[in-house]
Design a protein around this motif. Structure first.
Motif, PDB file in Angstrom:
ATOM      1  N   LEU A  58       0.642   3.126 -14.306  1.00 29.78           N
ATOM      2  CA  LEU A  58      -0.575   3.047 -13.302  1.00 29.78           C
ATOM      3  C   LEU A  58      -1.380   2.159 -13.288  1.00 29.78           C
ATOM      4  N   ILE A  59      -2.205   2.103 -14.112  1.00 29.93           N
ATOM      5  CA  ILE A  59      -3.352   1.070 -14.171  1.00 29.93           C
ATOM      6  C   ILE A  59      -2.764  -0.355 -13.987  1.00 29.93           C
ATOM      7  N   ALA A  60      -1.754  -0.449 -14.918  1.00 28.38           N
ATOM      8  CA  ALA A  60      -1.009  -2.014 -14.611  1.00 28.38           C
ATOM      9  C   ALA A  60      -0.416  -2.239 -13.623  1.00 28.38           C
ATOM     10  N   LEU A  61       0.041  -1.286 -12.739  1.00 29.50           N
ATOM     11  CA  LEU A  61       0.595  -1.577 -11.440  1.00 29.50           C
ATOM     12  C   LEU A  61      -0.724  -2.037 -10.546  1.00 29.50           C
ATOM     13  N   PHE A  62      -1.572  -1.220 -10.670  1.00 30.79           N
ATOM     14  CA  PHE A  62      -2.464  -1.563  -9.428  1.00 30.79           C
ATOM     15  C   PHE A  62      -3.261  -2.888  -9.769  1.00 30.79           C
ATOM     16  N   LEU A  63      -3.409  -3.209 -11.034  1.00 31.29           N
ATOM     17  CA  LEU A  63      -3.933  -4.546 -11.256  1.00 31.29           C
ATOM     18  C   LEU A  63      -2.844  -5.520 -11.091  1.00 31.29           C
ATOM     19  N   THR A  64      -1.869  -5.627 -10.960  1.00 32.13           N
ATOM     20  CA  THR A  64      -0.903  -6.678 -11.241  1.00 32.13           C
ATOM     21  C   THR A  64      -0.436  -6.700  -9.346  1.00 32.13           C
ATOM     22  N   MET A  65      -0.575  -5.707  -8.429  1.00 39.22           N
ATOM     23  CA  MET A  65      -0.080  -5.652  -7.128  1.00 39.22           C
ATOM     24  C   MET A  65      -1.211  -5.510  -6.261  1.00 39.22           C
ATOM     25  N   GLN A  66      -2.738  -5.425  -6.631  1.00 32.43           N
ATOM     26  CA  GLN A  66      -3.675  -5.619  -5.837  1.00 32.43           C
ATOM     27  C   GLN A  66      -4.069  -6.856  -5.081  1.00 32.43           C
ATOM     28  N   THR A 120       0.923  -1.292   0.130  1.00 33.65           N
ATOM     29  CA  THR A 120      -0.188   0.087   0.051  1.00 33.65           C
ATOM     30  C   THR A 120       0.917   1.157  -0.057  1.00 33.65           C
ATOM     31  N   ILE A 121       2.025   1.230   0.895  1.00 34.80           N
ATOM     32  CA  ILE A 121       2.600   2.560   0.921  1.00 34.80           C
ATOM     33  C   ILE A 121       3.261   2.589  -0.521  1.00 34.80           C
ATOM     34  N   PHE A 122       4.098   1.612  -0.914  1.00 34.61           N
ATOM     35  CA  PHE A 122       4.614   1.570  -2.309  1.00 34.61           C
ATOM     36  C   PHE A 122       3.836   2.167  -3.507  1.00 34.61           C
ATOM     37  N   LEU A 123       2.394   1.827  -3.411  1.00 30.26           N
ATOM     38  CA  LEU A 123       1.678   2.385  -4.478  1.00 30.26           C
ATOM     39  C   LEU A 123       1.448   3.571  -4.327  1.00 30.26           C
ATOM     40  N   PHE A 124       0.930   3.975  -2.985  1.00 32.38           N
ATOM     41  CA  PHE A 124       0.547   5.449  -2.690  1.00 32.38           C
ATOM     42  C   PHE A 124       1.932   6.489  -3.101  1.00 32.38           C
ATOM     43  N   GLN A 125       3.378   6.099  -2.711  1.00 32.06           N
ATOM     44  CA  GLN A 125       4.391   6.588  -3.249  1.00 32.06           C
ATOM     45  C   GLN A 125       4.788   6.815  -4.545  1.00 32.06           C
TER      46      GLN A 125
END
Length: 294
Positions: free
Chosen positions: A273-281, A213-218
């Motif tokens: 950003l979309i790809a990052l959220f989809l892969t790390m959720q 969560t911290i990584f994604l926010f940052q």
């Protein structure tokens, strides 16, 4: 008894289907309205990026165009592919800064949550106060400080200010307090594990969802950051996408054809950003301890 049953039936009917309250679907409708409000500009950017220069100002706002591939080709060819350079710089700033910030925040949050030492509460209160300070207030002092040390107009001028993030440390502390049982740490100490091993082998695995969560926010915050690199950097070879596309926007006042490149670049900058959220959720879990103590 019959009266109680009748009153209960009346209350259930007043709630509507599935036991809904008197507001009905209002909360869901409000959330959908908020989603549309947030996502409509993104949707418009995707549509505008498909339009050719002639279609951009002559067709309907929500009508798709036929020039997306040409726009992409021209964007990649602009100034010998400077878009790729900006994208690479953004990845360095966002990826490197988010990783370093996550590591520092996780270690700091774990220490503040699980160790008792003089000044702990003072340090935490100072961090809380740091959350309230807007980034724009710190930008000029940071520039003056980095200029004094000769780091202005370097990659470090953008990376270093992102590492220490008070809100991320606050999140890590709260997460560590809830996700890491004290009994588990005590059991490890009884078994002879040192503090470093406890942190690496016990605490950090339990904090993975919080760290993600911290990584994604940052990552998102640094990826979209404009003010700090705009102030710190003067060489356009070190610009991230935000500042690079801004320079295109300024040039577009005299060259309207560049507007298509700006919109296409903004569209492509959203995709990672979309790809990052989809892969790390998948790393997000509702159970804080994730079944560590059984």
């Amino acid at each position: 008894m019959a009266g109680i049953t009748a009153a209960t039936s009346h209350r259930r009917r007043s709630r509507g289907p599935a036991g809904r309250g008197p507001w009905g679907i209002a909360p869901t409708a409000l959330l959908l309205l908020g989603a549309v409000y947030c996502l409509f500009p993104v949707f418009w950017v995707f549509i505008a990026a498909t339009k050719s220069p002639g279609e951009l100002f002559s067709t309907s706002t929500l009508a798709f165009g036929t020039g997306f591939l040409d726009n992409v080709e021209q964007l990649f060819a602009y100034r010998d592919g400077v878009f790729w350079l900006w994208a690479g710089n953004t990845l360095i700033y966002a990826g490197g800064g988010a990783l370093l910030s996550t590591a520092v925040s996780a270690i700091s949050g774990y220490a503040l949550a699980k160790y008792r030492f003089p000044g702990r509460n003072v340090i935490f209160n100072i961090l809380i106060g740091g959350i309230l300070v807007p980034a724009v207030v710190l930008a000029i002092p940071q520039y003056l400080l980095f200029s004094k040390f000769g780091l202005a107009d370097t990659y470090w001028a953008v990376l270093l200010p992102q590492i220490l993030h008070p809100y991320s440390i606050y999140l890590a502390r709260i997460y560590a307090s809830a996700a890491i049982p004290d009994s588990l740490l005590e059991a490890g100490r009884i078994d002879g594990a040192g503090e470093g091993r406890l942190m690496a082998r016990v605490a950090m695995p339990l904090m993975v969802p919080g760290m993600v969560t911290i990584f994604l926010f940052q990552f998102v915050a640094i990826w979209n950051n404009f003010l700090l690199p705009f102030i710190m950097l003067g060489d356009d070879g070190k610009f991230p996408l935000t500042v690079g596309l801004y320079t295109l926007l300024m040039a577009g006042a005299n060259q309207p054809a560049l507007y298509n490149l700006i919109l296409t670049g903004a569209c492509l900058s959203i995709v990672p950003l979309i790809a990052l959220f989809l892969t790390m959720q998948r790393y997000w879990r509702t159970d804080l301890s994730s079944g560590a103590v059984k």
